[in-house]
Enzyme design. Structure first.
Site, PDB file in Angstrom:
ATOM      1  NE  ARG A   1     -72.996  18.921   2.559  1.00  0.00           N
ATOM      2  CZ  ARG A   1     -73.292  17.780   1.944  1.00  0.00           C
ATOM      3  NH1 ARG A   1     -72.682  17.468   0.807  1.00  0.00           N
ATOM      4  NH2 ARG A   1     -74.196  16.967   2.437  1.00  0.00           N
TER       5      ARG A   1
ATOM      6  CB  ALA B   1    -107.131  61.738  -9.366  1.00  0.00           C
TER       7      ALA B   1
ATOM      8  N   GLY C   1     -76.350  10.704  11.610  1.00  0.00           N
ATOM      9  CA  GLY C   1     -76.198  10.086  10.293  1.00  0.00           C
ATOM     10  C   GLY C   1     -77.491   9.483   9.768  1.00  0.00           C
TER      11      GLY C   1
HETATM   12  C1  UD1 Z   1     -76.450  10.919   1.027  1.00  0.00           C
HETATM   13  C2  UD1 Z   1     -75.866   9.513   0.850  1.00  0.00           C
HETATM   14  C3  UD1 Z   1     -75.085   9.489  -0.462  1.00  0.00           C
HETATM   15  C4  UD1 Z   1     -75.977   9.866  -1.615  1.00  0.00           C
HETATM   16  C5  UD1 Z   1     -76.663  11.204  -1.362  1.00  0.00           C
HETATM   17  C6  UD1 Z   1     -77.741  11.429  -2.412  1.00  0.00           C
HETATM   18  C7  UD1 Z   1     -75.400   8.747   3.117  1.00  0.00           C
HETATM   19  C8  UD1 Z   1     -74.335   8.500   4.125  1.00  0.00           C
HETATM   20  N1  UD1 Z   1     -74.959   9.230   1.951  1.00  0.00           N
HETATM   21  O1  UD1 Z   1     -75.372  11.810   1.150  1.00  0.00           O
HETATM   22  O2  UD1 Z   1     -74.577   8.184  -0.687  1.00  0.00           O
HETATM   23  O3  UD1 Z   1     -75.236   9.915  -2.811  1.00  0.00           O
HETATM   24  O4  UD1 Z   1     -77.301  11.218  -0.065  1.00  0.00           O
HETATM   25  O5  UD1 Z   1     -78.357  12.673  -2.277  1.00  0.00           O
HETATM   26  O6  UD1 Z   1     -76.547   8.497   3.369  1.00  0.00           O
HETATM   27  N2  UD1 Z   1     -80.450  13.212   7.617  1.00  0.00           N
HETATM   28  C9  UD1 Z   1     -81.131  12.853   8.760  1.00  0.00           C
HETATM   29  N3  UD1 Z   1     -80.423  12.597   9.888  1.00  0.00           N
HETATM   30  C10 UD1 Z   1     -79.068  12.641   9.931  1.00  0.00           C
HETATM   31  C11 UD1 Z   1     -78.375  13.002   8.755  1.00  0.00           C
HETATM   32  C12 UD1 Z   1     -79.095  13.266   7.608  1.00  0.00           C
HETATM   33  O7  UD1 Z   1     -82.364  12.809   8.775  1.00  0.00           O
HETATM   34  O8  UD1 Z   1     -78.500  12.371  10.999  1.00  0.00           O
HETATM   35  C13 UD1 Z   1     -81.229  13.543   6.395  1.00  0.00           C
HETATM   36  C14 UD1 Z   1     -80.908  14.909   5.858  1.00  0.00           C
HETATM   37  O9  UD1 Z   1     -81.808  15.878   6.411  1.00  0.00           O
HETATM   38  C15 UD1 Z   1     -81.096  14.730   4.358  1.00  0.00           C
HETATM   39  C16 UD1 Z   1     -80.842  13.260   4.128  1.00  0.00           C
HETATM   40  O10 UD1 Z   1     -80.872  12.630   5.385  1.00  0.00           O
HETATM   41  O11 UD1 Z   1     -82.418  15.056   3.969  1.00  0.00           O
HETATM   42  C17 UD1 Z   1     -79.490  13.016   3.453  1.00  0.00           C
HETATM   43  O12 UD1 Z   1     -78.478  13.536   4.293  1.00  0.00           O
HETATM   44  P1  UD1 Z   1     -77.231  14.348   3.695  1.00  0.00           P
HETATM   45  O13 UD1 Z   1     -76.369  14.754   4.840  1.00  0.00           O
HETATM   46  O14 UD1 Z   1     -77.676  15.388   2.768  1.00  0.00           O
HETATM   47  O15 UD1 Z   1     -76.494  13.186   2.888  1.00  0.00           O
HETATM   48  P2  UD1 Z   1     -75.518  13.344   1.650  1.00  0.00           P
HETATM   49  O16 UD1 Z   1     -74.168  13.730   2.146  1.00  0.00           O
HETATM   50  O17 UD1 Z   1     -76.137  14.163   0.597  1.00  0.00           O
HETATM   51 CA    CA Z   2     -77.925  15.403   0.505  1.00  0.00          CA
END
Ligand code: UD1
Ligand code: CA
Length: 475
Positions: free
Chosen positions: A26, A394, A90
């Site tokens: 995003r 200068a 995820g």
């Molecule tokens: C996540 C939570 C959501 C919460 C929000 C709070 C999940 C499914 N959802 O959503 O409930 O309200 O955070 O901020 O967890 N990451 C990994 N590996 C991956 C995917 C993500 O390490 O495969 C890391 C990302 O780098 C990030 C963190 O996990 O730092 C959260 O991932 P992100 O995709 O931002 O989750 P949100 O959609 O914000």
């Molecule tokens: Ca997030």
């Protein structure tokens, strides 16, 4: 999976796992999300700093994946250990990848690498509650003004600590979008039930990802307790998923920094126009004018004035220093009572002594100016040492570079360098010497001598008038 953290048998206390493997789609950026900076520091570095400031002993692991080498490189100095998540499938899958790292611990605290304003006290509170209750999963929740986009916390019954499930935005049942309590993405788990059930996660959701949030329902279904504790201030759990959110967090962090400095006695006019990094230190009675940037590990003493449109990065200024408008100062220092600018450029390694004056359009690089020395106009001083009380006229230039190597110019105490002198290094001008204006100095000048190195002036009386007369006759 890295070797670190493997093969240790006896259960140890607490592991902290920071999820930082995601791409951050995003943000629409080439740079991995967790390396985007707020307050002058990468998002994930804020999270590491908060985890490091917990009072409870803990080992910190960071899950890296997207651009893993770049993220590791940026975090090398922090001393954290790394876990690799080769494919980002995820947040639940990220924790599955950390299995070997955490299986020796009793408990694990999971933090999100993109939730940077979290305070150590809040993590500590979550952890203490988790430890006291011995629940399988304890999560941090919050009630932000707008819950859209976050996972929602569905409680067993209103007002009860127990949680039934966490429902992601894109899986909300009709009516659930009204749930105001969100999941902060910060959890504590007992490792045994977590690892016993973490492989039950399914990716049957609109993103086809393994959601860590589904652990709440899975653990509940297995007869374990899951509780949520609400963060007192929703602001500290806001995520940075888009540039708009990132910039909002940056502004919030900088406003906090400015407010803290003002509470400590620093005057910052129009603080909303200033960019002050979180680690900048400023002593009381210093005045910062609008549109100033103070970056990195900058330290400023008391009674200084930093005027508008100045950028100072990684510098140390003493007390009572005046920096006039439009200066760019980088990795340099200035002693008490120094006066700098307007429009001065310090490149790395400028060391300005107390009460020295450096004026407009002066560039200084790797050069030391002694106490009270002056270089007030249009000058370049590079690879130079300038003694106490010397006066640099200068337009003076140290010619420090021959196209291949750099050489030193040494100017003694009380030397007077006339305007427009070029000093061809290596060259030494001893104490008290005098350099005539417009000189090109290629050889050392002994103490108290006068050196003049310029073409002798020729004056032809009446020449101009004679020329004018010749011209008017031709017409
Ligand atoms: C996540 C939570 C959501 C919460 C929000 C709070 C999940 C499914 N959802 O959503 O409930 O309200 O955070 O901020 O967890 N990451 C990994 N590996 C991956 C995917 C993500 O390490 O495969 C890391 C990302 O780098 C990030 C963190 O996990 O730092 C959260 O991932 P992100 O995709 O931002 O989750 P949100 O959609 O914000
Ligand atoms: Ca997030």
């Amino acid at each position: 999976m890295s070797e670190e953290g493997q093969g240790e048998a006896a259960p140890r206390g607490l592991a902290v796992v920071i999820l930082a493997a995601g791409k951050g789609t995003r943000l629409k950026s080439e740079r991995p999300k967790v390396l985007h900076a707020i307050g002058g520091k990468p998002l994930v570095a804020h999270v590491i700093a908060a985890a490091s400031r917990m009072v409870s002993p803990r080992d910190i692991y960071v899950v890296v994946g997207h651009e893993a080498e770049r993220v590791r490189g940026a975090l090398q100095a922090t001393g954290v250990r790394f876990v690799e998540q080769a494919d980002q499938r995820g947040t639940g899958h990220a924790l599955q990848c950390a299995r070997q790292a955490i299986e020796g611990y009793e408990n694990v605290v999971v933090l999100s690498g993109d939730v940077p304003l979290i305070r150590p006290e809040t993590i500590e509170r979550l952890w203490r509650l988790h430890e006291a209750e011995r629940t399988a999963m304890t999560l941090l929740s919050a009630r932000p003004q707008d819950p859209t986009g976050y996972g929602r916390v569905v409680r067993k019954a209103p007002g009860e600590p127990d949680v039934e499930a966490i429902v992601e935005q894109n899986s909300l049942a009709p009516g659930q979008e009204k749930v105001g309590e969100i999941n902060a993405g910060i959890y504590a788990f007992r490792v045994a039930p977590l690892l016993a059930h973490v492989d039950e996660l399914k990716n049957e959701n609109p993103h086809g990802e393994f959601y860590l949030t589904d652990m709440a329902a899975i653990l509940r279904g297995a007869g374990e307790r899951v509780v949520a504790v609400e963060a007192p201030d929703a602001a500290e759990v806001l995520g940075a998923n888009t540039i708009v959110e990132l910039v909002a967090l940056d502004a919030r962090l900088r406003a906090e920094t400015a407010a803290r400095l003002m509470a400590e006695g620093v005057t910052i006019f129009r603080p909303e126009s200033c960019v002050i990094d979180a680690e900048v230190e400023i002593a009381p009675d210093t005045v910062i004018e609008p549109f100033v940037q103070l970056l990195g590990a900058t330290r400023i003493g008391s009674g200084c004035t930093i005027r508008s449109f100045t950028v100072i990065e990684n510098c140390t200024l003493g007390d009572g220093v005046l920096v006039q408008p439009g200066c760019m100062l980088e990795a340099s220092s200035a002693g008490d009572g120094a006066r700098i600018g307007p429009f001065t450029h310090f490149r790395p390694g400028a060391e300005i002594g107390p009460e020295a004056h450096v004026g407009n359009f002066v560039e200084i690089k790797k050069a030391r100016l002694g106490k009270g020395a002056k270089a007030n106009h249009l000058t370049y001083l590079g690879d130079a040492e300038i003694g106490e009380g010397a006066n640099i006229g200068a337009g003076t230039i140290t010619c420090n570079y021959d196209g291949a190597n750099k050489y030193m110019t040494r100017i003694g105490k009380g030397v007077f360098v006339g305007s427009d002198a070029t000093l061809v290094a290596p060259v030494r001008i001893e104490d008290g010497a005098y350099i005539g204006a417009g000189s090109c100095i290629t050889r050392d000048v002994p103490a108290d001598a006068l050196a003049v190195g310029r073409a002798r002036q020729v004056t032809k009386a009446g020449w101009a008038a004679a020329r004018r007369a010749r011209r008017s006759k031709k017409e």
